[in-house]
Design an enzyme around this catalytic site. Structure first.
Site, PDB file in Angstrom:
ATOM      1  CE  LYS A   1      -1.792   3.059   2.019  1.00  0.00           C
ATOM      2  NZ  LYS A   1      -1.706   4.501   1.682  1.00  0.00           N
TER       3      LYS A   1
ATOM      4  N   GLY B   1       7.379   4.983   8.159  1.00  0.00           N
ATOM      5  CA  GLY B   1       6.587   6.210   8.253  1.00  0.00           C
ATOM      6  C   GLY B   1       6.663   6.785   9.651  1.00  0.00           C
ATOM      7  CB  SER B   2       4.548   9.256  11.346  1.00  0.00           C
ATOM      8  OG  SER B   2       3.279   8.648  11.245  1.00  0.00           O
TER       9      SER B   2
ATOM     10  N   GLY C   1       2.893   4.076  12.948  1.00  0.00           N
ATOM     11  CA  GLY C   1       3.538   2.800  13.270  1.00  0.00           C
ATOM     12  C   GLY C   1       2.884   2.125  14.469  1.00  0.00           C
TER      13      GLY C   1
ATOM     14  CD  GLU D   1      13.022   3.946   8.598  1.00  0.00           C
ATOM     15  OE1 GLU D   1      12.884   4.756   9.535  1.00  0.00           O
ATOM     16  OE2 GLU D   1      13.070   4.272   7.410  1.00  0.00           O
TER      17      GLU D   1
ATOM     18  CB  CYS E   1      13.562   8.138   7.927  1.00  0.00           C
ATOM     19  SG  CYS E   1      14.401   7.094   6.738  1.00  0.00           S
TER      20      CYS E   1
ATOM     21  CD  GLU F   1      10.989  11.971  11.237  1.00  0.00           C
ATOM     22  OE1 GLU F   1       9.880  11.474  11.475  1.00  0.00           O
ATOM     23  OE2 GLU F   1      11.909  11.338  10.681  1.00  0.00           O
TER      24      GLU F   1
HETATM   25  P1  TAP Z   1       2.317   8.349   7.829  1.00  0.00           P
HETATM   26  O1  TAP Z   1       0.922   8.556   8.335  1.00  0.00           O
HETATM   27  O2  TAP Z   1       3.217   7.597   8.712  1.00  0.00           O
HETATM   28  O3  TAP Z   1       2.221   7.652   6.383  1.00  0.00           O
HETATM   29  C1  TAP Z   1       3.047   6.596   5.938  1.00  0.00           C
HETATM   30  C2  TAP Z   1       2.205   5.535   5.256  1.00  0.00           C
HETATM   31  O4  TAP Z   1       1.267   4.995   6.192  1.00  0.00           O
HETATM   32  C3  TAP Z   1       1.371   6.044   4.086  1.00  0.00           C
HETATM   33  O5  TAP Z   1       1.275   5.028   3.100  1.00  0.00           O
HETATM   34  C4  TAP Z   1       0.027   6.267   4.740  1.00  0.00           C
HETATM   35  O6  TAP Z   1      -1.039   6.298   3.802  1.00  0.00           O
HETATM   36  C5  TAP Z   1      -0.064   5.071   5.645  1.00  0.00           C
HETATM   37  N1  TAP Z   1      -1.021   5.185   6.747  1.00  0.00           N
HETATM   38  C6  TAP Z   1      -1.497   6.300   7.346  1.00  0.00           C
HETATM   39  N2  TAP Z   1      -2.356   5.978   8.343  1.00  0.00           N
HETATM   40  C7  TAP Z   1      -2.435   4.623   8.369  1.00  0.00           C
HETATM   41  C8  TAP Z   1      -3.143   3.680   9.183  1.00  0.00           C
HETATM   42  N3  TAP Z   1      -3.950   4.066  10.158  1.00  0.00           N
HETATM   43  N4  TAP Z   1      -2.966   2.366   8.932  1.00  0.00           N
HETATM   44  C9  TAP Z   1      -2.138   1.941   7.957  1.00  0.00           C
HETATM   45  N5  TAP Z   1      -1.465   2.781   7.147  1.00  0.00           N
HETATM   46  C10 TAP Z   1      -1.593   4.112   7.361  1.00  0.00           C
HETATM   47  O7  TAP Z   1       3.028   9.719   7.513  1.00  0.00           O
HETATM   48  P2  TAP Z   1       2.421  11.110   7.016  1.00  0.00           P
HETATM   49  O8  TAP Z   1       1.172  11.483   7.770  1.00  0.00           O
HETATM   50  O9  TAP Z   1       2.310  11.078   5.540  1.00  0.00           O
HETATM   51  O10 TAP Z   1       3.603  12.083   7.456  1.00  0.00           O
HETATM   52  C11 TAP Z   1       3.632  12.563   8.784  1.00  0.00           C
HETATM   53  C12 TAP Z   1       5.012  12.578   9.366  1.00  0.00           C
HETATM   54  O11 TAP Z   1       5.521  11.253   9.362  1.00  0.00           O
HETATM   55  C13 TAP Z   1       6.051  13.360   8.604  1.00  0.00           C
HETATM   56  O12 TAP Z   1       6.018  14.708   8.927  1.00  0.00           O
HETATM   57  C14 TAP Z   1       7.311  12.685   9.043  1.00  0.00           C
HETATM   58  O13 TAP Z   1       7.744  13.222  10.268  1.00  0.00           O
HETATM   59  C15 TAP Z   1       6.908  11.256   9.253  1.00  0.00           C
HETATM   60  N6  TAP Z   1       7.283  10.384   8.105  1.00  0.00           N
HETATM   61  C16 TAP Z   1       8.359   9.608   8.284  1.00  0.00           C
HETATM   62  C17 TAP Z   1       8.774   8.815   7.243  1.00  0.00           C
HETATM   63  C18 TAP Z   1       9.963   7.943   7.453  1.00  0.00           C
HETATM   64  S1  TAP Z   1      10.801   7.387   6.183  1.00  0.00           S
HETATM   65  N7  TAP Z   1      10.335   7.591   8.637  1.00  0.00           N
HETATM   66  C19 TAP Z   1       8.108   8.815   6.018  1.00  0.00           C
HETATM   67  C20 TAP Z   1       6.982   9.608   5.870  1.00  0.00           C
HETATM   68  C21 TAP Z   1       6.588  10.401   6.945  1.00  0.00           C
HETATM   69  P3  TAP Z   1      -1.570   7.700   3.176  1.00  0.00           P
HETATM   70  O14 TAP Z   1      -0.420   8.620   3.104  1.00  0.00           O
HETATM   71  O15 TAP Z   1      -2.073   7.285   1.856  1.00  0.00           O
HETATM   72  O16 TAP Z   1      -2.635   8.198   4.097  1.00  0.00           O
END
Ligand code: TAP
Length: 488
Positions: A181, A234-235, A239, A256, A290, A391
């Protein structure tokens, strides 16, 4: 992808070897971060689509040719996928760049790493062996490495190609099947890779992609009882939600979850070498990495000189469109939502009295609707401030000063995260001491490899998550040991 309306493309997801719409027929609009304009659509999948994908994966694992395929053949398919990525390198780089806003040179670097992941795991597929274990007289005991089965991968938007490649490479090498996904903000290259996997000859149902929002498709996937293992990048908040969903089915997870990575600069460091690396480690991918080096800790005698030199560099940085010619130092952030998050953290830090030493610029010719953020440098930051602990995921660097190794280690280890660290010193003994004392999954000495190193095990301590990706180590996470005992 199919052309639908001029200038827009309707992409489909890949389930059971077929390119399909969501059951509901609903779509999500795909926006280019450089101008805020819609240029494509993806299926808006929900639980029913996820269920179809997990069933297709399960069927493929239980009944298809994949299970019986020799490891060397699985490896050849991964190698072939890497070759197709190489063939389509320019197309993939341009697509990644347009979908995420990252400059084309970064898109190209991501494609190069992606090829290398598939090549690395193609070669590794038949290299992880079991053991024979001395046991009781009259018995032979041995171990086999078994795939988990259906692996669910939830992928973020910052490095879609690379993160997919490290997940898919290791999972497929060990004989798992996949349901991925991707993030709704950046799904296109994930769909494209699944199409290339079909072209490479992966059996249908081995590599499935379901697009949609995290709260619908992501949540349905991570809590699906037909999934055997979940890997997420992701966040920390998401997680935790994913771990809770997986725990209801007692499934294993790899997490991660980002970082607040320190770079520790001692007064004896080679500053000519360090300064460009310190800057690049926070502006690469506009800070949406990250492993971004978001905290620079400077030994007090060198603080003023390093702060001044960094301020000079930051003042000259310019954010611009992903396809600017000539290329800019960094692209826009991925979305209006992400820009708002970063701006709120910068505003809060400023309002609390933290000194802004420099601010870069946004290209005056950048399109109005883009999600640009000028790089920011904060000095003499209080380690207790939110900007020092959380972060930001934007081009925002915080400077701190320290006196001696103990304080350096205390500051470096003073957040809940522990992903990557950099140590800059010419003192060899100190390099070794610091490498041991800093709590981070990767420590770079006199360099900083934000995100790099396909071969290097990667993962965090504490809030940065658990489990290891990349390198050979990932193969252990993506498989389980089975012990077999023969009585003769
Ligand atoms: P997240 O919510 O962590 O999104 C990462 C992935 O998880 C996306 O595919 C997202 O889908 C999915 N997701 C969201 N809610 C979910 C749930 N309840 N169950 C399963 N999957 C779910 O990150 P974000 O909101 O886009 O970004 C927020 C913050 O996260 C950023 O500011 C940053 O600090 C951090 N972040 C960290 C990383 C790494 S590499 N560590 C990467 C991205 C973001 P959708 O996006 O389609 O909703």
């Amino acid at each position: 992808m199919d052309a639908e309306t001029p200038g827009q493309a309707a992409w489909r997801q890949v389930i059971g070897g077929r390119r399909v719409e969501a059951v509901s027929g609903a779509h999500i609009e795909v926006v280019c971060p450089s101008d805020g304009k819609v240029f494509a659509t993806i299926p808006a999948s929900r639980a029913e689509d996820v269920d179809l994908a997990v069933r297709a994966a399960r069927k493929s694992f239980d009944e298809g040719p994949w299970r019986a395929m020799p490891a060397v053949e699985r490896g050849r398919l991964l190698t072939r996928l890497g070759q197709l990525v190489e063939r389509d390198a320019e197309e993939l780089a341009a697509l990644e760049s347009r979908d995420t806003g990252k400059p084309l040179r970064q898109g190209r670097a991501d494609v190069a790493a992606t090829m290398r992941y598939y090549e690395f795991y193609g070669g590794a597929a038949d290299k992880l062996h079991g053991d024979t274990i001395p046991f009781l007289e009259g018995y032979t005991a041995l171990t086999l490495r078994e795939p988990h089965g259906v692996v669910a991968g939830v992928i973020p938007w910052n490095y879609p190609l690379q993160i997919l490649a490290r997940v898919a490479g290791a999972a497929l090498a060990m004989g798992n099947v996949l349901v991925v996904k991707p993030a709704e903000d950046a799904s296109l290259t994930t769909i494209r890779i699944a199409e290339l996997a079909l072209e490479a000859g992966f059996p249908e149902g081995v590599f499935n992609v379901v697009t949609g929002t995290g709260s619908e498709a992501g949540a349905a996937l991570s809590g699906h009882p037909g999934v055997d293992y979940v890997t997420f990048t992701g966040s920390p908040g998401t997680g935790t939600a994913i771990q809770q969903a997986a725990a209801l089915n007692n499934r294993g997870v790899t997490m991660e979850l980002g970082g607040k990575s320190p770079q520790i600069v001692f007064a004896d460091a080679d500053l000519d070498k360090a300064l460009p690396v310190l800057v690049n480690a926070i502006i690469q991918n506009a800070g949406q990495t990250c492993s971004a080096g978001s905290r620079v800790l400077i030994e007090r005698p060198a603080y003023d000189a390093v702060a001044e030199a960094l301020a000079g560099r930051f003042a000259k940085l310019v954010a611009g469109p992903h396809d600017a010619d000539p290329e800019r130092d960094l692209g826009p952030l991925v979305s209006a939502r992400q820009r708002a998050r970063v701006a709120a953290m910068v505003d809060e830090a400023e309002a609390s009295g933290i000194a802004m030493l420099a601010r870069g610029a946004v290209d005056e010719h950048a399109p109005q609707g883009g999600f640009y953020a000028a790089p920011v440098l904060f000095g003499a930051v209080d380690p207790a401030a939110r900007i020092a602990r959380e972060e930001v995921f934007g081009p925002v660097l915080s400077l701190f000063s320290f006196e001696g190794e103990d304080e350096a280690v205390r500051l470096a280890n003073g957040t809940d995260y522990g992903l990557v660290a950099g140590v800059w010193t010419r003192d060899g003994a100190r390099q070794h001491r610091l490498a041991k004392r800093v709590r981070a999954g990767q420590v770079f000495v006199n360099s900083y490899g934000a995100g790099g190193g396909v071969e290097l095990p990667f993962g965090g301590f504490g809030r940065s998550g658990h489990g290891r990706e990349k390198g050979f180590e990932a193969l252990y996470d993506m498989s389980a040991t089975k012990t077999v005992v023969f009585d003769h």
